[in-house]
Design a protein around this motif. Structure first.
Motif, short mmCIF file in Angstrom:
data_model
loop_
_atom_site.label_atom_id
_atom_site.label_comp_id
_atom_site.label_asym_id
_atom_site.label_seq_id
_atom_site.Cartn_x
_atom_site.Cartn_y
_atom_site.Cartn_z
N SER A 68 0.83 -1.21 0.00
CA SER A 68 0.00 0.00 0.00
C SER A 68 0.86 1.25 0.00
CB SER A 68 -0.91 -0.02 1.22
OG SER A 68 -1.67 1.17 1.28
N GLU A 71 2.26 1.64 -3.37
CA GLU A 71 1.23 2.10 -4.31
C GLU A 71 0.97 3.60 -4.14
OE1 GLU A 71 -3.31 1.02 -5.73
OE2 GLU A 71 -2.42 0.06 -3.98
N ASN A 72 0.90 4.05 -2.86
CA ASN A 72 0.71 5.49 -2.63
C ASN A 72 1.88 6.29 -3.18
OD1 ASN A 72 -1.75 5.10 -1.33
ND2 ASN A 72 -0.78 4.81 0.68
N ASP A 73 3.09 5.75 -2.93
CA ASP A 73 4.26 6.44 -3.47
C ASP A 73 4.23 6.47 -4.99
OD1 ASP A 73 5.13 6.83 -0.91
OD2 ASP A 73 6.49 5.09 -0.90
N TRP A 74 3.78 5.35 -5.56
CA TRP A 74 3.72 5.31 -7.03
C TRP A 74 2.69 6.31 -7.56
CZ3 TRP A 74 -0.07 4.15 -10.59
CH2 TRP A 74 0.37 3.98 -11.92
N GLN A 75 1.52 6.42 -6.89
CA GLN A 75 0.52 7.40 -7.30
C GLN A 75 1.06 8.82 -7.18
OE1 GLN A 75 -2.98 6.66 -4.98
NE2 GLN A 75 -3.57 4.82 -6.15
N MET A 76 1.77 9.08 -6.08
CA MET A 76 2.36 10.41 -5.93
C MET A 76 3.40 10.68 -7.02
SD MET A 76 2.79 10.69 -1.79
CE MET A 76 3.55 12.29 -1.91
N HIS A 78 3.44 9.25 -9.94
CA HIS A 78 2.71 9.41 -11.21
C HIS A 78 2.12 10.81 -11.33
CE1 HIS A 78 0.51 8.23 -14.75
NE2 HIS A 78 -0.64 8.64 -14.19
N GLN A 79 1.53 11.29 -10.23
CA GLN A 79 0.95 12.64 -10.24
C GLN A 79 2.04 13.70 -10.44
OE1 GLN A 79 -1.31 13.46 -6.73
NE2 GLN A 79 -2.02 15.48 -7.45
N GLU A 82 3.09 13.69 -14.01
CA GLU A 82 2.15 14.42 -14.87
C GLU A 82 2.33 15.93 -14.74
OE1 GLU A 82 -1.71 13.07 -13.91
OE2 GLU A 82 -1.52 11.18 -15.03
#
Length: 240
Positions: A68, A71-76, A78-79, A82
């Motif tokens: 988890s 995943e949070n680090d990956w979302q950050m 990814h954001q 972008e």
């Protein structure tokens, strides 16, 4: 011996597959309940692992927290990627604009350098033009002086022409006076000759012969009778 070992390996592989499937299910549940974690969910997760045949000494939820977090680090990430991509696009546009401006400035600087390189020749041409203007001014001054001389000559010519016209007129007048005097003298001579011939005719009844040289030298148009006495004598002679 090898048969027992093979059976144990197969059993271990089956248990590993079972544990892997159970972990995947637990991970999915963990992700769905990650935002609102509760003790009941943890207890249900432990009970579900026991129901699925996972040994009790294995903590099935230990890797879920790490996954988890990743995943949070990956979302950050990814954001952030972008946002960085958008900022990179904006920065690329700004760089392109700056590049165009720099290209325009480079063209202007090149033209300026070319113009500056031509300044010495332009200075020489300006000096030559200045020298030419000085020469033209000097020629203009000389031409003005020559025009003044020409005007004086024209005035002198007009004066001489008027003087010559007056002299010519005076000569013509003197010549006419001289001709009139000569005509009067010749007329007096012819009148005397006529009176003499008239007296001879009255005395002898014959007209004296006229000298051929005199006749050829004198014409009828040249004989002018202005004296009234001569006219009366001629009329008396013609009337008998």
């Amino acid at each position: 011996m090898f048969g027992n070992l093979k059976r144990k390996l197969n059993y271990a592989m089956q248990e590993g597959l079972t544990v892997t499937e159970n972990l995947q299910q637990q991970y999915r549940q963990r992700v769905s309940n990650l935002k609102n974690p509760t003790n009941s969910s943890n207890s249900s997760l432990v009970s579900s692992t026991s129901e699925l045949g996972v040994p009790s000494n294995i903590n099935a939820s230990a890797g879920c927290q790490i996954l988890s977090k990743y995943e949070n680090d990956w979302q950050m990430l990814h954001q952030n990627n972008e946002e960085n991509s958008k900022k990179a696009a904006e920065l690329a546009e700004q760089i392109e604009t700056i590049e165009q401006k720099m290209s325009n400035h480079q063209i202007i600087i090149t033209d300026l350098l070319t113009s500056l390189a031509g300044l010495p020749k332009l200075t020489e041409k300006l000096k030559s033009c200045q020298h030419t203007l000085v020469e033209v001014q000097e020629l203009h001054t000389l031409i003005e002086r020559d025009f003044e001389k020409l005007e004086d000559l024209c005035e002198e010519c007009d004066f001489q022409e008027q003087k010559l016209a007056l002299e010519q007129e005076e000569r013509i007048h003197n010549h006419e006076v001289k001709l009139q005097q000569m005509q009067k003298e010749r007329q007096a001579v012819f009148e005397d000759a006529f009176q003499y011939d008239l007296l001879e005719y009255k005395r002898t009844g014959q007209v004296p012969k006229i000298d051929k040289d005199l006749n050829s030298a004198v014409t009828l148009e040249e004989i002018v009778l202005d004296d009234n006495g001569t006219k009366d004598a001629l009329e008396e002679f013609l009337n008998g």
